[in-house]
Write a protein that holds these residues in place. Structure first.
Motif, PDB file in Angstrom:
ATOM      1  N   MET A   1      58.880   7.087 -34.470  1.00 28.96           N
ATOM      2  CA  MET A   1      59.363   6.599 -35.744  1.00 28.96           C
ATOM      3  C   MET A   1      60.157   5.336 -35.524  1.00 28.96           C
ATOM      4  N   PRO A   2      59.891   4.219 -36.222  1.00 25.91           N
ATOM      5  CA  PRO A   2      60.635   3.002 -36.019  1.00 25.91           C
ATOM      6  C   PRO A   2      62.100   3.195 -36.379  1.00 25.91           C
ATOM      7  N   ASP A   3      62.995   2.530 -35.664  1.00 27.09           N
ATOM      8  CA  ASP A   3      64.433   2.642 -35.894  1.00 27.09           C
ATOM      9  C   ASP A   3      64.920   1.459 -36.717  1.00 27.09           C
ATOM     10  N   GLY A   4      65.141   1.703 -38.019  1.00 21.73           N
ATOM     11  CA  GLY A   4      65.703   0.659 -38.847  1.00 21.73           C
ATOM     12  C   GLY A   4      64.766  -0.509 -39.035  1.00 21.73           C
ATOM     13  N   GLY A   5      65.156  -1.420 -39.932  1.00 22.47           N
ATOM     14  CA  GLY A   5      64.405  -2.641 -40.116  1.00 22.47           C
ATOM     15  C   GLY A   5      63.019  -2.453 -40.684  1.00 22.47           C
ATOM     16  N   VAL A   6      62.745  -1.320 -41.318  1.00 28.13           N
ATOM     17  CA  VAL A   6      61.430  -1.064 -41.874  1.00 28.13           C
ATOM     18  C   VAL A   6      61.327  -1.748 -43.226  1.00 28.13           C
ATOM     19  N   SER A   7      60.307  -2.575 -43.401  1.00 30.81           N
ATOM     20  CA  SER A   7      60.111  -3.262 -44.668  1.00 30.81           C
ATOM     21  C   SER A   7      59.599  -2.284 -45.710  1.00 30.81           C
TER      22      SER A   7
ATOM     23  N   GLN B   1      47.700   5.143 -49.754  1.00 31.80           N
ATOM     24  CA  GLN B   1      46.906   4.643 -48.635  1.00 31.80           C
ATOM     25  C   GLN B   1      47.746   3.820 -47.678  1.00 31.80           C
ATOM     26  N   GLN B   2      48.648   3.009 -48.214  1.00 37.63           N
ATOM     27  CA  GLN B   2      49.490   2.172 -47.349  1.00 37.63           C
ATOM     28  C   GLN B   2      50.385   3.021 -46.452  1.00 37.63           C
ATOM     29  N   ILE B   3      50.969   4.053 -47.036  1.00 39.95           N
ATOM     30  CA  ILE B   3      51.833   4.928 -46.242  1.00 39.95           C
ATOM     31  C   ILE B   3      51.013   5.667 -45.193  1.00 39.95           C
ATOM     32  N   ALA B   4      49.842   6.161 -45.602  1.00 41.36           N
ATOM     33  CA  ALA B   4      48.976   6.855 -44.645  1.00 41.36           C
ATOM     34  C   ALA B   4      48.574   5.928 -43.506  1.00 41.36           C
ATOM     35  N   ASP B   5      48.214   4.683 -43.825  1.00 43.87           N
ATOM     36  CA  ASP B   5      47.813   3.724 -42.798  1.00 43.87           C
ATOM     37  C   ASP B   5      48.970   3.414 -41.849  1.00 43.87           C
ATOM     38  N   ALA B   6      50.164   3.227 -42.426  1.00 41.27           N
ATOM     39  CA  ALA B   6      51.331   2.904 -41.600  1.00 41.27           C
ATOM     40  C   ALA B   6      51.659   4.042 -40.643  1.00 41.27           C
ATOM     41  N   LEU B   7      51.653   5.258 -41.152  1.00 37.82           N
ATOM     42  CA  LEU B   7      51.972   6.413 -40.299  1.00 37.82           C
ATOM     43  C   LEU B   7      50.866   6.680 -39.283  1.00 37.82           C
ATOM     44  N   ARG B   8      49.630   6.454 -39.688  1.00 43.66           N
ATOM     45  CA  ARG B   8      48.504   6.622 -38.763  1.00 43.66           C
ATOM     46  C   ARG B   8      48.658   5.682 -37.573  1.00 43.66           C
ATOM     47  N   ASP B   9      49.058   4.435 -37.842  1.00 44.07           N
ATOM     48  CA  ASP B   9      49.280   3.478 -36.761  1.00 44.07           C
ATOM     49  C   ASP B   9      50.415   3.934 -35.849  1.00 44.07           C
ATOM     50  N   GLU B  10      51.469   4.491 -36.440  1.00 46.03           N
ATOM     51  CA  GLU B  10      52.599   4.972 -35.642  1.00 46.03           C
ATOM     52  C   GLU B  10      52.160   6.096 -34.708  1.00 46.03           C
TER      53      GLU B  10
ATOM     54  N   ILE C   1      60.467  10.407 -44.877  1.00 48.83           N
ATOM     55  CA  ILE C   1      59.522   9.297 -44.917  1.00 48.83           C
ATOM     56  C   ILE C   1      59.696   8.483 -46.185  1.00 48.83           C
ATOM     57  N   ALA C   2      59.961   9.143 -47.305  1.00 48.76           N
ATOM     58  CA  ALA C   2      60.172   8.436 -48.569  1.00 48.76           C
ATOM     59  C   ALA C   2      61.377   7.509 -48.468  1.00 48.76           C
ATOM     60  N   GLU C   3      62.450   7.977 -47.858  1.00 48.98           N
ATOM     61  CA  GLU C   3      63.644   7.147 -47.700  1.00 48.98           C
ATOM     62  C   GLU C   3      63.388   6.005 -46.721  1.00 48.98           C
ATOM     63  N   LEU C   4      62.600   6.269 -45.695  1.00 46.96           N
ATOM     64  CA  LEU C   4      62.307   5.247 -44.691  1.00 46.96           C
ATOM     65  C   LEU C   4      61.585   4.055 -45.307  1.00 46.96           C
ATOM     66  N   TYR C   5      60.601   4.345 -46.180  1.00 47.78           N
ATOM     67  CA  TYR C   5      59.813   3.273 -46.775  1.00 47.78           C
ATOM     68  C   TYR C   5      60.292   2.862 -48.160  1.00 47.78           C
ATOM     69  N   GLY C   6      61.296   3.517 -48.678  1.00 46.83           N
ATOM     70  CA  GLY C   6      61.846   3.135 -49.962  1.00 46.83           C
ATOM     71  C   GLY C   6      60.923   3.418 -51.128  1.00 46.83           C
TER      72      GLY C   6
ATOM     73  N   SER D   1      58.906   6.784 -53.683  1.00 51.10           N
ATOM     74  CA  SER D   1      59.106   8.138 -54.208  1.00 51.10           C
ATOM     75  C   SER D   1      58.395   9.160 -53.328  1.00 51.10           C
ATOM     76  N   ALA D   2      58.681  10.423 -53.571  1.00 50.54           N
ATOM     77  CA  ALA D   2      58.146  11.483 -52.731  1.00 50.54           C
ATOM     78  C   ALA D   2      56.658  11.735 -52.955  1.00 50.54           C
ATOM     79  N   THR D   3      56.170  11.494 -54.173  1.00 47.06           N
ATOM     80  CA  THR D   3      54.792  11.867 -54.491  1.00 47.06           C
ATOM     81  C   THR D   3      53.743  11.168 -53.616  1.00 47.06           C
ATOM     82  N   PRO D   4      53.738   9.821 -53.518  1.00 54.06           N
ATOM     83  CA  PRO D   4      52.722   9.196 -52.662  1.00 54.06           C
ATOM     84  C   PRO D   4      52.896   9.537 -51.190  1.00 54.06           C
ATOM     85  N   VAL D   5      54.120   9.793 -50.767  1.00 53.87           N
ATOM     86  CA  VAL D   5      54.366  10.182 -49.378  1.00 53.87           C
ATOM     87  C   VAL D   5      53.736  11.532 -49.107  1.00 53.87           C
ATOM     88  N   ARG D   6      53.980  12.483 -50.010  1.00 48.59           N
ATOM     89  CA  ARG D   6      53.404  13.824 -49.840  1.00 48.59           C
ATOM     90  C   ARG D   6      51.879  13.741 -49.801  1.00 48.59           C
ATOM     91  N   GLU D   7      51.287  12.941 -50.678  1.00 48.54           N
ATOM     92  CA  GLU D   7      49.837  12.786 -50.715  1.00 48.54           C
ATOM     93  C   GLU D   7      49.321  12.164 -49.416  1.00 48.54           C
TER      94      GLU D   7
END
Length: 228
Positions: A1-7, A16-25, A42-47, A49-55
């Motif tokens: 998990m990246p430490d801070g500085g996450v855009s 899809q963006q969250i899935a792609d980002a986490l897949r790369d990690e 994860i929702a707080e990390l990327y700023g 809501s919870a719904t797209p993160v859960r999906e």
């Protein structure tokens, strides 16, 4: 998990963006096997809501990259040496069947623009393999095989093989990172394989594909500890 500085993730296609980002990690090993996390984290990390993160997390679990932990959230799946071997075996089973089919009916028409695109992927993957920059190689190699397999016209086979390759990469990466220098270690005959496909040389394409599998399996087997 990246430490801070996450855009913050852009607001379009968040799932899809969250899935792609986490897949790369996960693929690069920055999000390591066994790592636990929650939707809220994860929702707080990327700023977002919870719904797209859960999906997104459910999507990654469906791809076999995460495991759902009841009342705890999610965990990055741990792949074993036996997983690596059986994943490789499953991939080869489908690849061999595909080549047998091609030997019977031919490769069919391959549009020049599609070959040109796959060749660009091949050149990028080969450069990354020769230089040994794993973070670049992983993405380039997966995109190369994804586009190459798509030329066969069967999206189900393409999706299956992409999943198998992704999972074998996830197992392989920590072992490869343990090497002092990975330059020239990984298979790099991507361009030769594209040349064979462009020439509709099924026999050579099959040989190179099997050489890729043999090379990768032999390399990882050397790096697997006595008790995987």
């Amino acid at each position: 998990m990246p430490d801070g500085g996450v855009s913050p993730v852009r607001r379009s296609s968040l799932r899809q963006q969250i899935a792609d980002a986490l897949r790369d990690e996960v693929l690069t090993g920055r999000l390591q096997a066994g790592r636990h996390f929650t939707v809220k984290e994860i929702a707080e990390l990327y700023g977002v809501s919870a719904t797209p993160v859960r999906e997104a997390l459910v999507d990654l679990a469906a791809q076999g990259l995460l495991e759902v932990e009841q009342h705890r959230g999610f965990q990055v799946r741990r792949f074993t040496a036996q997983d690596f071997r059986t994943l490789t075996e499953a991939r080869l089973f489908v690849v061999e069947a595909s080549f047998r089919r091609m030997a019977e009916v031919g490769m069919g028409d391959v549009p020049p623009d599609a070959i040109a695109s796959v060749r660009r992927r091949a050149e990028a993957a080969a450069r990354a393999a020769r230089s040994g920059v794993l973070d670049i190689l992983i993405g380039c190699d997966l995109r190369f095989w994804r586009e190459l397999t798509a030329l066969g016209g069967n999206p189900h086979i393409c999706e299956f093989l992409d999943r198998m390759r992704t999972q074998t990469w996830i197992y392989a990466v920590p072992h490869l990172r343990a090497l002092h220098d990975t330059a020239g270690v990984c298979w790099s005959d991507h361009v030769a394989l594209v040349d064979a496909v462009a020439a509709r040389d099924t026999a050579t394409a099959r040989q190179l594909t099997l050489e890729h599998s043999d090379h990768t399996s032999a390399l990882i087997e050397k790096l697997i500890p006595a008790r995987p």
